[in-house]
Design a protein around this motif. Structure first.
Motif, PDB file in Angstrom:
ATOM      1  N   VAL A 159      -7.448   3.846  -1.418  1.00 35.70           N
ATOM      2  CA  VAL A 159      -6.722   3.691  -2.679  1.00 35.70           C
ATOM      3  C   VAL A 159      -5.240   3.428  -2.407  1.00 35.70           C
ATOM      4  CG1 VAL A 159      -6.021   4.847  -4.812  1.00 35.70           C
ATOM      5  CG2 VAL A 159      -8.359   5.085  -3.971  1.00 35.70           C
ATOM      6  N   GLY A 160      -4.678   4.111  -1.439  1.00 32.37           N
ATOM      7  CA  GLY A 160      -3.286   3.848  -1.086  1.00 32.37           C
ATOM      8  C   GLY A 160      -3.075   2.417  -0.642  1.00 32.37           C
ATOM      9  N   TYR A 161      -4.009   1.910   0.151  1.00 29.53           N
ATOM     10  CA  TYR A 161      -3.908   0.525   0.617  1.00 29.53           C
ATOM     11  C   TYR A 161      -4.033  -0.444  -0.568  1.00 29.53           C
ATOM     12  CZ  TYR A 161      -4.479  -3.385   3.884  1.00 29.53           C
ATOM     13  OH  TYR A 161      -4.311  -4.547   4.597  1.00 29.53           O
ATOM     14  N   ALA A 162      -4.948  -0.136  -1.478  1.00 32.22           N
ATOM     15  CA  ALA A 162      -5.140  -0.999  -2.651  1.00 32.22           C
ATOM     16  C   ALA A 162      -3.895  -1.013  -3.519  1.00 32.22           C
ATOM     17  CB  ALA A 162      -6.342  -0.519  -3.460  1.00 32.22           C
ATOM     18  N   MET A 163      -3.243   0.129  -3.669  1.00 31.85           N
ATOM     19  CA  MET A 163      -1.996   0.179  -4.427  1.00 31.85           C
ATOM     20  C   MET A 163      -0.899  -0.632  -3.722  1.00 31.85           C
ATOM     21  SD  MET A 163      -2.238   4.209  -5.550  1.00 31.85           S
ATOM     22  CE  MET A 163      -0.600   4.289  -6.269  1.00 31.85           C
ATOM     23  N   GLY A 164      -0.956  -0.664  -2.387  1.00 33.84           N
ATOM     24  CA  GLY A 164      -0.029  -1.504  -1.635  1.00 33.84           C
ATOM     25  C   GLY A 164      -0.271  -2.983  -1.907  1.00 33.84           C
ATOM     26  N   ILE A 165      -1.536  -3.371  -2.030  1.00 36.54           N
ATOM     27  CA  ILE A 165      -1.865  -4.756  -2.366  1.00 36.54           C
ATOM     28  C   ILE A 165      -1.246  -5.129  -3.714  1.00 36.54           C
ATOM     29  CG2 ILE A 165      -3.765  -6.273  -3.077  1.00 36.54           C
ATOM     30  CD1 ILE A 165      -5.477  -4.986  -0.925  1.00 36.54           C
TER      31      ILE A 165
END
Length: 391
Positions: A159-165
């Motif tokens: 989820v953190g990575y997706a928020m970075g996207i």
């Protein structure tokens, strides 16, 4: 279909009211390999060419042969542990094949099939299980993260990575849209990390697909002890779409995941997929499922074998013949030989080096444990010394 159904009339889909106890499941191939027509997800399969469809079978057969070889290596003392994947090949190959190169996958420790679809050398997976590496590959090369042995932790990372996207797209609107796949099992679904991940993903509309492989057993704990309703029904509590799919049907898994990834990339937020499948073998090579699981249950699920189902479909549709299946077998035997030779060439693990990397600086407790370990190792040398002889 599951508790929250995408609307066939729109490209993004809409959320239907969650119905507790609903057990509808997307299936395109039944246990006998017969194709069913399905208006929402069927077109995703109709758009594929024959080579791609055959590729699903080839990849499933490859990961099963790899799994057999890795299990043998562990039994022969070449690996410290192995996590079998037999029975879950369709869930992994179908979902992994639905990803684009820009998408990013966060696996647990059993996603060997997903690793194959991302283009990893399967021999690299064994570095971790041989104890010579904390990873085994560069996750940035194939957008396939390192295996996560801490149960459910990868869902938070995803989820953190997706928020970075999301933030990258704001900063650079020309950036290629991408989504994240967060893999976890039914056992991990009982962890707080999964709940927290879905709360954040829903709150921030993060482009992440939660893919739960419900293989019915969290080691020795049956699924019905963990949840009184289908896992997919939890999606309604977060206000996100949820789809339940036959995890032994590679076509259905591919189509459902393809839809979910498109939904997430288009900015509509997260999706929960529950793939209903079965762990045919042990949880790990340290486990003995005969102690807690009835033989009749295992036999019933073997009749739903994803490879046999797909082979029947390919033959019935005239998409593959004996020559194709023989070639797959030969290619897989070559892969197994490569995996074995590559593993044996790795050498052994330096256990003492592991003690040196627990903390950045020397620690008295670690030093004490290292001293115990060295005395333990020395005891074997003493035992091998002939009576009256020198060491």
């Amino acid at each position: 279909m599951g508790a929250s159904r995408p609307d066939a009339g729109t490209s993004a889909g809409v959320l239907r009211a969650n119905v507790v106890g609903e057990t509808d499941m997307v299936q395109l191939l039944d246990a006998h390999g017969k194709r069913h027509e399905e208006a929402t997800f069927g077109p995703y399969i109709d758009a594929l060419d024959a080579q791609t469809v055959r590729g699903f079978y080839r990849d499933m057969a490859t990961v099963r042969r790899f799994d057999t070889e890795a299990t043998a290596l562990q039994r022969q003392g070449e690996l410290a542990l192995w996590v079998p994947v037999v029975g879950q090949e369709a869930a992994q190959i179908g979902s992994g094949s639905a990803m684009r190169s820009a998408d990013y996958a966060f696996p647990t420790y059993r996603e060997h099939g997903v690793a194959l679809t991302r283009g990893l050398d399967l021999a690299d997976l064994l570095k971790l299980f041989r104890g010579i590496s904390n990873g085994g590959w560069d996750p940035r090369e194939k957008n396939f993260h390192l295996y996560t042995l801490v149960l459910a932790a990868q869902t938070l990372h995803a989820v953190g990575y997706a928020m970075g996207i999301q933030r990258d797209l704001i900063a650079e609107p020309a950036t290629e849209p991408a989504a994240v796949m967060a893999y976890f099992g039914d056992g991990a679904s009982s962890e707080g990390d999964v709940h927290e991940s879905m709360v954040f993903a829903a709150s921030y509309n993060a482009p992440v697909v939660f893919f739960c492989q419900n293989n019915n057993w969290a080691i020795s704990v049956p699924f019905e002890v963990q949840s009184k309703i289908p896992l997919v029904n939890r999606a309604g509590g977060y206000g996100i779409p949820g789809i339940r799919v036959d995890g032994n049907d590679v076509l259905a898994v591919y189509a459902v995941t393809k839809w979910a990834l498109d939904y997430a990339r288009d900015g509509h937020g997260p999706v929960l997929i529950e793939a209903s499948t079965y762990r045919v073998g042990a949880h790990t090579t340290a486990d003995d499922p005969t102690k807690y699981r009835p033989n009749a249950e295992e036999e019933a699920w073997k009749a739903k074998d994803p490879l046999e189902r797909m082979e029947r479909y390919l033959r019935a549709e005239g998409l593959a013949d004996d020559a194709f299946f023989e070639q797959v077998k030969n290619d897989d035997d070559e892969l197994a030989a490569h995996v074995r030779s590559a593993t044996l060439a790795l050498g052994g693990a330096d256990i003492r080096q592991k003690f040196a990397t627990v903390y950045a600086e020397a620690h008295p407790l670690v030093a004490e444990e290292l001293a115990w370990f060295e005395n333990y190792q020395a005891s074997f040398a003493d035992a091998e010394t002939p009576q009256g002889g020198a060491a």
